[in-house]
Motif scaffolding. Structure first.
Motif, PDB file in Angstrom:
ATOM      1  N   THR A  56       0.849  -1.182   0.000  1.00  0.00           N
ATOM      2  CA  THR A  56       0.000   0.000   0.000  1.00  0.00           C
ATOM      3  C   THR A  56       0.885   1.232   0.000  1.00  0.00           C
ATOM      4  O   THR A  56       1.698   1.416   0.903  1.00  0.00           O
ATOM      5  N   VAL A  71      -4.401   6.395  -2.628  1.00  0.00           N
ATOM      6  CA  VAL A  71      -3.807   5.120  -2.234  1.00  0.00           C
ATOM      7  C   VAL A  71      -3.640   4.256  -3.478  1.00  0.00           C
ATOM      8  O   VAL A  71      -4.580   4.073  -4.241  1.00  0.00           O
ATOM      9  N   ILE A  73      -2.393   0.375  -4.581  1.00  0.00           N
ATOM     10  CA  ILE A  73      -2.108  -0.968  -4.054  1.00  0.00           C
ATOM     11  C   ILE A  73      -1.556  -1.796  -5.208  1.00  0.00           C
ATOM     12  O   ILE A  73      -2.264  -2.044  -6.182  1.00  0.00           O
ATOM     13  N   THR A 106      -3.239   8.179   7.433  1.00  0.00           N
ATOM     14  CA  THR A 106      -3.797   6.825   7.505  1.00  0.00           C
ATOM     15  C   THR A 106      -3.929   6.303   8.923  1.00  0.00           C
ATOM     16  O   THR A 106      -4.756   5.423   9.185  1.00  0.00           O
ATOM     17  N   SER A 114      -2.008  -0.254   6.019  1.00  0.00           N
ATOM     18  CA  SER A 114      -3.031  -1.108   5.425  1.00  0.00           C
ATOM     19  C   SER A 114      -3.937  -0.244   4.555  1.00  0.00           C
ATOM     20  O   SER A 114      -4.215   0.909   4.902  1.00  0.00           O
ATOM     21  N   PRO A 115      -4.436  -0.809   3.456  1.00  0.00           N
ATOM     22  CA  PRO A 115      -5.408  -0.056   2.669  1.00  0.00           C
ATOM     23  C   PRO A 115      -6.787  -0.041   3.323  1.00  0.00           C
ATOM     24  O   PRO A 115      -7.670   0.692   2.910  1.00  0.00           O
ATOM     25  N   THR A 124      -8.824   5.194  -3.684  1.00  0.00           N
ATOM     26  CA  THR A 124      -7.960   4.023  -3.687  1.00  0.00           C
ATOM     27  C   THR A 124      -8.013   3.337  -5.044  1.00  0.00           C
ATOM     28  O   THR A 124      -9.090   3.165  -5.614  1.00  0.00           O
ATOM     29  N   VAL A 138      -2.533  -8.251   2.045  1.00  0.00           N
ATOM     30  CA  VAL A 138      -2.215  -6.838   2.261  1.00  0.00           C
ATOM     31  C   VAL A 138      -1.837  -6.664   3.723  1.00  0.00           C
ATOM     32  O   VAL A 138      -2.157  -7.500   4.565  1.00  0.00           O
ATOM     33  N   THR A 158     -12.595  -1.120   0.520  1.00  0.00           N
ATOM     34  CA  THR A 158     -11.849   0.130   0.329  1.00  0.00           C
ATOM     35  C   THR A 158     -12.527   1.079  -0.644  1.00  0.00           C
ATOM     36  O   THR A 158     -12.136   2.236  -0.742  1.00  0.00           O
TER      37      THR A 158
END
Length: 169
Positions: A56, A71, A73, A106, A114-115, A124, A138, A158
């Motif tokens: 992330t 964000v 990922i 965050t 972490s997302p 995201t 993740v 998310t």
């Protein structure tokens, strides 16, 4: 699938998944602070293919909301393509966010962001390669803890959009 490891404390990520009714498995491992890549360390420690482990990252795009924070990922085997990330969110450009701003925004520490369960919702983007796996890993919200879950569930919890945002993986 919601399985908690013995002795593991809840994190905002695990609480968010539980509250959403999303199945996941906590996958703790012994973190080595000298590891050069937290994601590759996690893949090796957990005995899973690195392509299934996602990192992330926070970037700043030229967007008017949330300091432009976005964000991304991506698989730990690759890098975040900032141009592709910017395009995915309708921005002209993006740069990596300052680590202190990422942590403050965050609520997680770098290397354990972490997302899921962040202090506030951020736009995201999940690299679409995640969708080729039954489950992905993740960060669970601290170094030495990954969460295994279905990529569709990761998108749901998310609010992520999917796009090709990784390069070199």
């Amino acid at each position: 699938m919601s399985k908690r490891a013995k002795g593991a404390g809840a994190t905002p990520a695990t609480r968010a998944l539980t509250a959403a009714g999303i199945g996941f498995t906590e996958r703790p491992y012994e973190h080595d602070p000298r590891a050069e890549s937290y994601g590759l360390e996690a893949a090796e420690a957990l005995g899973v293919e690195p392509e299934r482990v996602f990192k992330t990252l926070l970037a700043q795009a030229d967007l008017p909301r949330d300091h432009g924070l976005v964000v991304g990922i991506v698989p730990v085997t690759g890098q975040l393509d900032l141009k592709a990330l910017a395009a995915a969110v309708g921005a002209k450009k993006a740069t990596m966010a300052d680590p202190a701003l990422a942590e403050k925004t965050t609520g997680y520490v770098v290397g354990g962001i972490s997302p899921i369960g962040q202090k506030r919702y951020l736009t995201t983007v999940l690299d679409e390669s995640a969708l080729t796996h039954d489950t992905v890993f993740v960060s669970g919200g601290r170094r030495g803890l990954d969460l295994e879950l279905a990529p569709g569930d990761l998108v749901d919890v998310t609010g992520a959009i999917t796009a090709t945002i990784a390069k070199g993986s």
